[in-house]
Design an enzyme around this catalytic site. Structure first.
Site, PDB file in Angstrom:
ATOM      1  CE1 TYR A 142      -3.643   2.573   0.537  1.00 44.31           C
ATOM      2  CE2 TYR A 142      -2.400   3.317   2.452  1.00 44.31           C
ATOM      3  CZ  TYR A 142      -3.423   3.498   1.547  1.00 44.31           C
ATOM      4  OH  TYR A 142      -4.233   4.615   1.637  1.00 44.31           O
ATOM      5  CG  ASP A 237       5.878   4.001   0.282  1.00 46.89           C
ATOM      6  OD1 ASP A 237       6.207   4.852   1.139  1.00 46.89           O
ATOM      7  OD2 ASP A 237       4.691   3.723   0.024  1.00 46.89           O
ATOM      8  CE  LYS A 265       2.163   5.199   7.739  1.00 48.56           C
ATOM      9  NZ  LYS A 265       0.766   5.334   8.067  1.00 48.56           N
TER      10      LYS A 265
END
Ligand code: PLP
Length: 427
Positions: A142, A237, A265
């Site tokens: 994801y 990522d 994040k």
């Protein structure tokens, strides 16, 4: 009726589904989301005044725990100077320098406001510089919700991707090729067939959105070699793994130099920040020095930069990651031993400050292994722990996070609570 239930009903009357990100709705485990009121260190407190030991950490950002005093002070100080300027500020440079000191491959950065924006920009840049359209992602990976990445494997090997959401054009999904995580041969086969059309391979270096699955030895080396052979870019990522598995992210931990890196994040310390970074020659292709479009009203927001900077500075404390890994190990080993005492098939994965729990015999290396785990048992485990004041991610397919605020006593209390739940599961 609980205050949380009332809050959810009220939210549902005005917010789509009552939540602003779908996993929060508890659909993966059943029941209703718990409305939270405040966080402190390793704990969350809900609107009914109940306390939880938190292993979600706002889905990754809170590596220092909730409301860390240095971070909240930095945020308050920045806010007092003004919330936004829409003009450059030195805080952006400070944060970029801090990131580059930890991840030297990121010679130039561009800040955005979410991980999704970061991966979207990385893909556009990769397509622009290679002049190619296709991208390779991994099933179970994801990367936020750019259209090109909301794609899963079609039926059978070597098929083109199919959209995972209505609204993603099939024609666009056809440019996304889906490989099997930890199976470099599946990537090799895609390159053999489409090599000259592939702009990039995008990978979560430790898969964290199909629970937690570390890479097998040699996997990333093969990805690097394939990308080099075919002239494609390797995009790590690191929205989740950046500053989570090591100060320098997965690229430092595994010794791999990706072409582009996406961050999110932790880099925002709990406020909305993302980033894309890489060699100057690539990054300078972005506007205004290059032709590739990218922009954002809130990009580089001074309050968010201050939160990120205050967070990253604290990660350099001696032994920070050693302690974090020890806490994670105490948790995963403790849980595994407790499950074994009750004859519950259970296994764990862990890298740095992230972990995965699976109701299955190990090892769990592939997407199919994750899918084989007993999701119903996870649901019962989740609700059992919730009732005992332990807050796990409300889905069997999410990684868990430990923060620097979790003490050995928090871990022991969690294992003791799990022991009770395992005893019920085995019955
Ligand atoms: N990439 C990874 C690896 C993620 O885990 C996430 C979010 O969970 C994203 C990208 C998207 O980030 P955001 O939710 O900030 O858009």
């Amino acid at each position: 009726m609980t205050a949380s239930h009332r809050a959810f009903m009220r939210a549902r009357s005005v917010i789509a589904g009552g939540v602003n990100s779908p996993v929060r709705a508890f659909k993966g485990v059943g029941g209703e989301p718990i409305f939270m009121q405040r966080g402190e260190g390793a704990y969350l407190f809900d609107v009914d005044g109940r306390r939880y030991i938190d292993y979600v950490g706002a889905w990754g950002p809170l590596i220092l725990g909730h409301a860390d005093a240095d971070v909240t002070r930095a945020v308050a100080d920045a806010a007092a100077r003004g919330l936004a300027f829409g003009a450059p500020t030195e805080g952006e440079t400070e944060l970029a320098l801090e990131v580059r000191a930890l991840m030297p491959g990121l010679e130039r950065l561009r800040f955005v406001s979410s991980g999704t924006e970061a991966t979207m920009t990385a893909l556009r840049l990769a397509r622009a510089v290679t002049g190619r359209d296709k991208v390779v992602k991994f099933e179970g990976g994801y990367h936020g919700h750019p259209d090109s990445l909301l794609v899963k494997a079609g039926s059978g090997a070597l098929t083109l991707g199919v959209p995972t959401s209505p609204g993603v054009p099939a024609a666009l999904a056809a440019h996304t090729l889906v490989a099997r995580f930890n199976d470099a041969d599946s990537v090799g086969a895609l390159f053999a067939q489409h090599g000259n059309d592939i702009a990039a391979v995008i990978v979560e270096p430790v898969a964290g959105n199909m629970n937690c699955v570390p890479p097998v030895a040699g996997f990333h080396e093969r990805l690097r070699a394939l990308c080099d052979q075919y002239g494609a870019l390797l995009i790590f990522d690191e929205v989740m793994t950046g500053f989570r598995v090591a100060a320098g992210g997965a690229q430092a931990l595994f010794g791999i130099r990706p072409d582009l890196t996406t961050l999110g994040k932790i880099i925002g310390g709990g406020l909305p920040v993302g980033a894309v970074g890489g060699p100057a020659a690539l990054m300078d292709q972005l506007l205004p020095d290059g032709p590739v479009f990218q922009a954002g009203t809130n990009s580089g927001n001074p309050v968010a930069m201050a939160a990120g900077l205050a967070t990253l500075k604290k990660l350099k404390a001696p032994g920070f990651y050693e302690t974090l890994s020890q806490r994670v190990a105490a948790l995963t080993v403790g849980l595994s031993e407790a499950a074994a005492r009750h004859g519950v098939a259970f296994t764990t994965n862990a890298v740095g400050g992230m972990f995965g729990l699976f109701f299955a015999e190990g090892p769990v290396r592939y997407y199919d292994d994750v899918m084989r785990a007993d999701a119903d048992r996870f649901r019962r485990f989740f609700h059992g722990l919730l009732g005992l004041g332990v807050y796990l991610a409300p889905s069997a397919y999410e990684a868990g996070f430990v923060s620097a605020a979790h003490t050995p006593a928090d871990i022991s209390a969690t294992v003791a609570a799990a022991e009770q739940v395992f005893s019920r599961l085995s019955g």
